[in-house]
Design a protein around this motif. Structure first.
Motif, PDB file in Angstrom:
ATOM      1  N   THR A  58       0.737  -1.346   0.143  1.00 26.12           N
ATOM      2  CA  THR A  58      -0.039   0.015  -0.046  1.00 26.12           C
ATOM      3  C   THR A  58       0.796   1.296  -0.007  1.00 26.12           C
ATOM      4  O   THR A  58       0.494   2.275  -0.469  1.00 26.12           O
ATOM      5  N   HIS A  59       2.127   1.098   0.526  1.00 28.19           N
ATOM      6  CA  HIS A  59       2.930   2.244   0.614  1.00 28.19           C
ATOM      7  C   HIS A  59       4.489   1.653   1.021  1.00 28.19           C
ATOM      8  O   HIS A  59       4.359   0.584   1.495  1.00 28.19           O
ATOM      9  N   TYR A  60       5.503   2.485   0.625  1.00 29.54           N
ATOM     10  CA  TYR A  60       6.716   1.800   0.935  1.00 29.54           C
ATOM     11  C   TYR A  60       7.293   2.355   2.277  1.00 29.54           C
ATOM     12  O   TYR A  60       8.421   3.164   2.217  1.00 29.54           O
ATOM     13  N   HIS A  61       6.515   1.968   3.339  1.00 28.67           N
ATOM     14  CA  HIS A  61       7.146   2.172   4.654  1.00 28.67           C
ATOM     15  C   HIS A  61       7.699   0.633   5.052  1.00 28.67           C
ATOM     16  O   HIS A  61       7.107  -0.295   4.696  1.00 28.67           O
ATOM     17  N   ILE A  62       8.654   0.561   6.037  1.00 26.08           N
ATOM     18  CA  ILE A  62       9.354  -0.713   6.355  1.00 26.08           C
ATOM     19  C   ILE A  62       8.114  -1.672   6.737  1.00 26.08           C
ATOM     20  O   ILE A  62       8.583  -2.984   6.497  1.00 26.08           O
ATOM     21  N   ASP A  63       7.277  -1.250   7.402  1.00 22.92           N
ATOM     22  CA  ASP A  63       6.195  -2.454   7.827  1.00 22.92           C
ATOM     23  C   ASP A  63       5.247  -2.860   6.884  1.00 22.92           C
ATOM     24  O   ASP A  63       4.524  -4.046   7.156  1.00 22.92           O
ATOM     25  N   HIS A  64       5.452  -2.360   5.766  1.00 20.76           N
ATOM     26  CA  HIS A  64       4.254  -2.727   4.794  1.00 20.76           C
ATOM     27  C   HIS A  64       4.952  -3.194   3.356  1.00 20.76           C
ATOM     28  O   HIS A  64       4.263  -3.833   2.709  1.00 20.76           O
ATOM     29  N   ALA A  65       6.098  -3.268   3.389  1.00 23.11           N
ATOM     30  CA  ALA A  65       7.013  -3.500   2.104  1.00 23.11           C
ATOM     31  C   ALA A  65       8.482  -4.156   2.429  1.00 23.11           C
ATOM     32  O   ALA A  65       9.381  -4.233   1.584  1.00 23.11           O
ATOM     33  N   GLY A 135      -2.255  10.760   1.419  1.00 22.16           N
ATOM     34  CA  GLY A 135      -2.908  11.300   2.680  1.00 22.16           C
ATOM     35  C   GLY A 135      -1.951  10.837   3.911  1.00 22.16           C
ATOM     36  O   GLY A 135      -1.329  11.813   4.640  1.00 22.16           O
ATOM     37  N   HIS A 136      -1.485   9.563   4.118  1.00 19.59           N
ATOM     38  CA  HIS A 136      -0.661   9.196   4.765  1.00 19.59           C
ATOM     39  C   HIS A 136       1.022   9.361   4.361  1.00 19.59           C
ATOM     40  O   HIS A 136       1.835   9.677   4.896  1.00 19.59           O
ATOM     41  N   SER A 137       1.080   8.888   3.003  1.00 20.90           N
ATOM     42  CA  SER A 137       2.337   9.192   2.224  1.00 20.90           C
ATOM     43  C   SER A 137       1.759   9.573   0.984  1.00 20.90           C
ATOM     44  O   SER A 137       0.906   9.214   0.568  1.00 20.90           O
ATOM     45  N   GLY A 153      -4.076   0.444   3.783  1.00 18.38           N
ATOM     46  CA  GLY A 153      -2.897   0.834   4.397  1.00 18.38           C
ATOM     47  C   GLY A 153      -3.075   1.658   5.459  1.00 18.38           C
ATOM     48  O   GLY A 153      -3.951   1.442   6.293  1.00 18.38           O
ATOM     49  N   ASP A 154      -2.269   2.607   5.798  1.00 16.36           N
ATOM     50  CA  ASP A 154      -2.580   3.477   6.849  1.00 16.36           C
ATOM     51  C   ASP A 154      -3.263   4.813   6.662  1.00 16.36           C
ATOM     52  O   ASP A 154      -3.043   5.971   7.231  1.00 16.36           O
ATOM     53  N   LEU A 155      -4.057   5.024   5.605  1.00 10.06           N
ATOM     54  CA  LEU A 155      -4.953   5.935   5.491  1.00 10.06           C
ATOM     55  C   LEU A 155      -6.126   6.240   6.437  1.00 10.06           C
ATOM     56  O   LEU A 155      -6.189   7.542   6.658  1.00 10.06           O
TER      57      LEU A 155
HETATM   58 ZN   LIG Z   1       3.197   3.859   6.615  1.00 10.34          ZN
END
Ligand SMILES: [Zn+2]
Length: 202
Positions: A58-65, A135-137, A153-155
Motif C-alpha cells: 500500500t506504501h513503501y514504509h518498512i512495515d508494509h514492504a 494522505g499518509h504518504s 494501508g495507513d490511510l
Molecule cells: Zn506508513
C-alpha cells in the motif's frame, strides 16, 4: 467475481491475502527480516506462496514492504504503481543493518498506472482496481474490490483525524468508487463512514 480474504499479519500489522480460488494477491508485505514468520503464517492459513500472483505494498514504509524483495526471490512479482516508484529506494534509509532488510531492486517489478490496474487484476481473476490514495504518504495506494472491500494501508487514521485534507480527499475518492468496508494495515476491519469527520469542508 467473488473473493476470499484472510489476514496473515503479525506485529500489530495486517497483511491481507485476497484470493479468487487459488489465484491470490498479497496486500502489504511484512517487516524486514521476518520471512520465516511470514512463511509460517502463510502455511498456517493454507496459502501456498507459489499461488500468490502479485505482492502489492500500500506504501513503501518498512512495515508494509519489508519483504518485497524476498517475495520476488520466492517467485512472487512485485506490483508497483507508477506513483510509488520513487518511494522504493528511500526504504533503505529507514532500516539499519541488523534489521535484515533486503533492498528492493526497481528494474524487475511490474510497474503499472492506476488506470491499468483493473485489467491487470482481471487477468488474475480479481475484480477491482487500485487507486492512488495519498494522505499518509504520497505513494499510498488502495486496492478496492468491486464488492466494496477497500485495503487502505495507513490511510484511515489520517482520514479520521479530520484535518488532513489530502487524506480526506482520498477517503472520499474511495467512497465515491463504492468502498463500504475498510481493511486497514493496523486494527480491525470497519465500515466506511457515510461522511468523514470534517468531510463537508473539502
Ligand atoms: Zn506508513
Amino acid at each position: 467475481m467473488s473473493h476470499t480474504i484472510v489476514n496473515i499479519g503479525y506485529r500489530s500489522t495486517n497483511y491481507w491475502v485476497v484470493s479468487a480460488g487459488s489465484s491470490r494477491l498479497l496486500v502489504d508485505i511484512g517487516w524486514p527480516g521476518t520471512m520465516g514468520m511470514m512463511r509460517a503464517n502463510l502455511n498456517r492459513m493454507g496459502v501456498p506462496i507459489q499461488e500468490i500472483r502479485y505482492a502489492l505494498a500500500t506504501h513503501y514504509h518498512i512495515d508494509h514492504a519489508g519483504l518485497a524483495q524476498e517475495f520476488k526471490y520466492a517467485g512472487v512479482p512485485l506490483l508497483v504503481l507508477d506513483v510509488q516508484f520513487h518511494a522504493i529506494p528511500v526504504m533503505k534509509t529507514w532500516t539499519k543493518q541488523s534489521d535484515g532488510y533486503v533492498e528492493i531492486t526497481t528494474h524487475d517489478n511490474v510497474t503499472i498506472s492506476a488506470s491499468e490496474s483493473r485489467l491487470v487484476l482481471a487477468r488474475i481473476g480479481i475484480g477491482g482496481e487500485i487507486l492512488h490514495t495519498p494522505g499518509h504518504s504520497n505513494d499510498s495506494v488502495s486496492l478496492l474490490l468491486d464488492d466494496g472491500a477497500a485495503f487502505t494501508g495507513d490511510l484511515p487514521p489520517e482520514a479520521l483525524a479530520g484535518d488532513n485534507v489530502v487524506a480526506l480527499a482520498s477517503w472520499r475518492l474511495l467512497r465515491d468508487h463504492g468502498a463500504t468496508r475498510i481493511y486497514p494495515a493496523h486494527g480491525p476491519v470497519r465500515q466506511i463512514d457515510p461522511e468523514p469527520p470534517g468531510g463537508e469542508l473539502v
